[in-house]
Design a protein around this motif. Structure first.
Motif, PDB file in Angstrom:
ATOM      1  N   GLY A  82       0.863  -1.163  -0.024  1.00 53.46           N
ATOM      2  CA  GLY A  82       0.142   0.078  -0.080  1.00 53.46           C
ATOM      3  C   GLY A  82       0.948   1.340   0.023  1.00 53.46           C
ATOM      4  N   LEU A  83       0.809   2.197  -0.920  1.00 56.84           N
ATOM      5  CA  LEU A  83       1.290   3.259  -1.207  1.00 56.84           C
ATOM      6  C   LEU A  83       0.714   4.698  -1.045  1.00 56.84           C
ATOM      7  CD1 LEU A  83       3.688   2.357  -4.050  1.00 56.84           C
ATOM      8  CD2 LEU A  83       4.352   2.362  -1.694  1.00 56.84           C
ATOM      9  N   ALA A  84       1.214   5.504  -0.118  1.00 63.16           N
ATOM     10  CA  ALA A  84       0.339   6.856  -0.276  1.00 63.16           C
ATOM     11  C   ALA A  84       0.214   7.349  -1.353  1.00 63.16           C
ATOM     12  CB  ALA A  84       1.092   7.454   0.982  1.00 63.16           C
ATOM     13  N   LYS A  85      -0.620   7.876  -2.065  1.00 64.63           N
ATOM     14  CA  LYS A  85      -0.689   8.748  -3.499  1.00 64.63           C
ATOM     15  C   LYS A  85      -1.244   9.913  -3.268  1.00 64.63           C
ATOM     16  CE  LYS A  85      -0.236   4.880  -5.877  1.00 64.63           C
ATOM     17  NZ  LYS A  85       1.163   4.811  -6.853  1.00 64.63           N
ATOM     18  N   LYS A  86      -1.901  10.375  -2.314  1.00 61.90           N
ATOM     19  CA  LYS A  86      -2.412  11.594  -2.103  1.00 61.90           C
ATOM     20  C   LYS A  86      -2.581  12.120  -0.659  1.00 61.90           C
ATOM     21  CE  LYS A  86      -6.138  14.864  -3.771  1.00 61.90           C
ATOM     22  NZ  LYS A  86      -5.346  16.034  -4.005  1.00 61.90           N
ATOM     23  N   LEU A  87      -2.728  13.276  -0.167  1.00 67.89           N
ATOM     24  CA  LEU A  87      -2.968  13.846   1.222  1.00 67.89           C
ATOM     25  C   LEU A  87      -4.151  14.892   0.800  1.00 67.89           C
ATOM     26  CD1 LEU A  87       0.621  14.291   2.463  1.00 67.89           C
ATOM     27  CD2 LEU A  87      -0.623  12.253   2.406  1.00 67.89           C
ATOM     28  N   ALA A  88      -4.964  14.911   1.730  1.00 68.76           N
ATOM     29  CA  ALA A  88      -5.944  15.746   1.878  1.00 68.76           C
ATOM     30  C   ALA A  88      -6.457  16.005   3.118  1.00 68.76           C
ATOM     31  CB  ALA A  88      -7.176  15.148   0.882  1.00 68.76           C
ATOM     32  N   GLY A  89      -7.305  17.195   3.554  1.00 66.96           N
ATOM     33  CA  GLY A  89      -7.606  17.261   4.626  1.00 66.96           C
ATOM     34  C   GLY A  89      -8.819  16.267   5.221  1.00 66.96           C
ATOM     35  N   ASN A  90      -8.692  16.111   6.602  1.00 60.84           N
ATOM     36  CA  ASN A  90      -9.704  15.275   7.266  1.00 60.84           C
ATOM     37  C   ASN A  90     -11.003  16.126   7.428  1.00 60.84           C
ATOM     38  OD1 ASN A  90     -11.102  13.559   8.736  1.00 60.84           O
ATOM     39  ND2 ASN A  90      -9.373  12.804  10.156  1.00 60.84           N
ATOM     40  N   PRO A  91     -11.966  15.854   6.853  1.00 60.78           N
ATOM     41  CA  PRO A  91     -13.308  16.568   7.076  1.00 60.78           C
ATOM     42  C   PRO A  91     -13.906  16.674   8.619  1.00 60.78           C
ATOM     43  CG  PRO A  91     -13.761  14.593   5.921  1.00 60.78           C
ATOM     44  CD  PRO A  91     -12.445  14.701   5.878  1.00 60.78           C
ATOM     45  N   GLU A  92     -13.369  15.742   9.374  1.00 58.79           N
ATOM     46  CA  GLU A  92     -13.893  15.694  10.705  1.00 58.79           C
ATOM     47  C   GLU A  92     -12.996  16.066  11.758  1.00 58.79           C
ATOM     48  OE1 GLU A  92     -14.783  11.377  11.963  1.00 58.79           O
ATOM     49  OE2 GLU A  92     -15.805  10.929   9.888  1.00 58.79           O
TER      50      GLU A  92
END
Length: 761
Positions: A82-92
């Protein structure tokens, strides 16, 4: 890590499967057997915490199956994982609320950076030469133990120091417990653009030694004194969300925003009005506004409480700070000061913010206290639309801000002086983690010279930079995507928050997480060290530390034990369901004192050095830590559109007087050094100011940063704000000289296209 079973595949004809740099194409390629179940083409989102700045934003990691080059037990091969492909904000998450800045997104390149240190290293060349040899973890740990063991004796006259970037949460607890077993050990958290002056002022004014949470979303009028709250100050993501709501989300209401600074920042470019005050006089301007409010009975002195009484002359109505009296010092016309006072007093709620360069002066504490008093006069403290303080989670021994919080006694400047003098005792071992003071301190502090005298240095860094290059031993850390991560946000929300998350992906290389290395060292050292840290892993430490939260009112109800632990991992942490009540002002925690205005001291005479100097943080590089990420090098600076280098910002009218054109090579000199960079003509800078972005000019920091641009920090004067010992990085004067033609890379147009309609002088 145990040796995994693996298959070997013969390399087929051609170089399709050959690994770069492996030499003989006939060598065998190792393919490791996967240890995780993955569905090809299906993404899984995992929570974690962004570590690209101190805001503590909760983020999500998009993980998908991919093939990676990894190191297992010293052997290079490939594996499906499993490779990290993208980072985004956690809506919670209460801080990020689903948003993420450019620096946060570029955090992906920390894990995949080709310049990451992949194995433990031992120095084989002269100190600072950058020559290291790969060693095993067993040998590296034994080497560290050999150096640390003698220092555990209470009779040892030498000591241990641990220099880190600011650490919070359980990592801070772990470091304190580890060092407590060493007599005279010192934890020195370091950051160039720290906020110690504001923390101290908030402690004196309100009883809370932490940064404020600014409720921009519900404010009707905002005046900011130097704080780039949309770019680099405090919690930019949370503040940007609130600012957007203030300007767009309320029917029929659009709050007004005024920015006070001498160079238009990313935040200032969004203001309705930009006011240029002379550097070091922002506190005068705040009290000039307060004077008008008091004189015209738009507010009452008693409303400011303890924050007001800390200012000399407050009870008398601040007679020394009338607009007419301070106009010539601040360079702000009296009528402007009076108008701003009437405007902000007429709107409720309203709020004043201070940060950045105004606090990086020798009189920075007075400036912070003056703005605090203005906020209290406006009724903005602890109220919706004003400033509040994030309630901290009820966990024992929790480290919330930078570290031990002992001010100048634990500064890197004091550490360098101790090493050079040997007083009160010599430093025999220095541990380094994520801090690069050789790059980010004035040359006059002699940090590099001091570190070269330390007998043994251990770095836990993932990259070779100017400071870790001096190490004798490097024990490389996992990236934050490969580690257990926890954090306790200092500000950015009115909810109590503890972020925690497991690794989003397995480690790529032969690295180990810093907390687990410290626990391993503690157990092997035995004695007090082992007693202070009895747990076997950092995961166990986190689970034990957060267990009391299961009994607290929170977003995870009726869950205890493993059920609670599993749930907060899935969510990305624990936070209270309801927003906590606004705190009451409390000054009982500190002794009473009255502050009088003193002019800021600038290194360099006006005659020889006619310009104020501003080294400013950018959204790309901040203090230089992100210069090794190619995405950050490629992103244009928000206002100048400069890329891949350093530039000198100068007012166009001044440039014309000195016959300087865009792109000319300029030498900027202070009493303590000089740098050269191309000129960038900017109408958004005061005529008496020269500005240079911080972050470039690395001598050692990988292929993307080394040898690129210039480092303006080295020419700063060594003076400090006296109460905290914080570097007064905005307190230097400079001269400029045209020396030839330079190379300036701009995306398009640059700042010459700006409108000056909002600029007031």
């Amino acid at each position: 890590m145990e040796r995994r079973t693996f298959l070997t595949l013969s390399v087929l004809s051609g170089a399709a499967l050959a690994l770069e740099g492996c030499g003989d194409r006939g060598a065998q390629l190792v393919r490791f057997i996967p240890e995780e179940d993955l569905v090809p083409g299906i993404a899984v989102w995992k929570p974690t915490v962004c570590t690209q700045c101190n805001a503590g934003c909760g983020i999500q990691v998009r993980v998908m199956e991919g093939e990676a080059e990894v190191v297992e037990n010293g052997q290079l091969g490939t594996i499906k994982m499993g490779l990290a492909k993208k980072l985004a904000g956690n809506p919670e998450h209460p801080v990020s609320r689903g948003k993420l800045c450019a620096r946060g997104e570029a955090g992906l390149q920390v894990t995949y950076n080709p310049d990451r240190i992949r194995h433990p290293l031992k120095r084989i060349g002269q100190r600072g030469s950058g020559k290291f040899a790969q060693v095993s973890w067993d040998d590296a740990i034994q080497e560290a133990l050999t150096r640390l063991q003698p220092l555990t004796s209470q009779h040892e006259s030498r000591s241990l120091a641990f220099l880190t970037r600011p650490q919070r949460g359980q990592r801070g607890v772990l470091i304190e417990r580890f060092l407590s077993a060493f007599d005279g050990a010192k934890w020195v958290p370091f950051e160039l653009f720290d906020n110690e002056v504001l923390r101290r002022a908030n402690k004196l004014s309100f009883g809370y030694e932490q940064l404020p949470t600014v409720d921009l979303a519900r404010s009707g009028y905002v005046i900011s004194f130097g704080s780039d709250f949309l770019g680099t100050w405090n919690s930019p993501v949370a503040q940007s969300v609130g600012y957007g709501q203030m300007r767009q989300k309320r029917a029929g209401v659009r709050g007004k925003f005024v920015q006070v600074e001498s160079r238009v920042s990313q935040t200032g470019a969004n203001a309705d009005e930009w006011v240029a005050a002379h550097p070091g006089t922002e506190g005068l301007l705040a009290l000039g506004i307060a004077h008008v409010i008091l004189k015209e009975k738009l507010g009452h002195a008693e409303a400011a409480g303890a924050a007001g009484t800390r200012i000399d002359g407050w009870r008398e109505g601040l007679p020394a700070y009338s607009p007419e009296a301070i106009a010539w010092k601040t360079a702000v016309p009296p009528e402007t000061i009076t108008r701003l006072a009437r405007e902000i007093a007429a709107v409720s709620p309203s709020v004043a913010i201070v940060g950045g360069a105004p606090l990086a002066q020798t009189n920075g504490l007075f400036t912070a206290l003056a703005v605090n008093a203005l906020n209290s006069l406006l009724g903005s403290v602890g109220k919706p639309g004003g400033i509040q303080f994030t309630p901290q989670a009820p966990l024992p021994g929790l480290v919330v801000a930078q570290g031990p919080g002992q001010g100048s006694a634990n500064s890197v400047r004091a550490l360098a002086q101790q090493i050079l003098s040997g007083q009160p005792r010599p430093v025999d071992v220095l541990l380094l983690y994520e801090a690069n003071p050789v790059f980010a301190t004035p040359t006059a502090w002699r940090v590099k010279e001091a570190f070269e005298k330390v007998p043994f240095i251990v770095s836990f860094g993932s990259f070779l930079d100017e400071t870790s290059c001096l190490a004798d031993l490097i024990l490389p850390d996992h990236s934050f995507l490969e580690s257990w991560i926890d954090d306790v946000p200092e500000s950015g929300t009115t909810q109590s928050v503890v972020s925690v998350s497991p690794p989003a992906m397995r480690p790529l290389y032969d690295t180990r997480a810093l907390p687990d290395v410290l626990l391993d060292l503690a157990h092997r050292l035995g004695g007090r060290t082992s007693q202070n840290l009895p747990l076997k892993s950092y995961e166990e430490m986190l689970q034990a530390a957060l267990a009391p939260l299961a009994n607290r009112p929170g977003s995870i109800s009726a869950k205890i034990g493993d059920e609670f632990w599993n749930k907060i991992q899935e969510q990305g942490g624990w936070w209270s369901v309801e927003q906590s009540a606004a705190p009451k002002t409390n000054s009982a925690a500190s002794s009473f004192s009255v502050e009088k205005y003193q002019e800021a001291e600038f290194a360099g005479s006006v005659g020889e050095y006619p310009f104020y100097f501003l080294p400013y943080a950018t959204s790309q590089f901040y203090d230089g830590r992100h210069a090794n990420l190619p995405w950050m090098q490629e992103i244009p600076e928000v206002l100048s559109t400069g890329m891949w280098g350093t530039w000198v910002e100068i007012n166009p009218r001044v440039a014309a007087t000195l016959q300087i054109e865009q792109g000319d090579l300029i030498e900027v000199a202070s009493p303590h050094g000089k740098v050269r960079a191309p000129a960038l003509l900017s109408p958004g800078i005061a005529p008496d100011l020269i500005a240079i972005p911080v972050g470039q000019g690395h001598e050692e920091y990988g292929r993307y940063a080394s040898g690129r641009g210039a480092n303006p920090i080295k020419m700063l004067a060594p003076q400090v704000e006296p109460a905290t010992g914080a570097l007064a990085w905005a307190g230097t004067r400079v001269s400029i000289t045209k020396v030839g033609k330079g190379e300036l890379v701009l995306l398009s147009g640059g700042p010459t296209q700006w409108s000056q309609e909002k600029i007031t002088r």
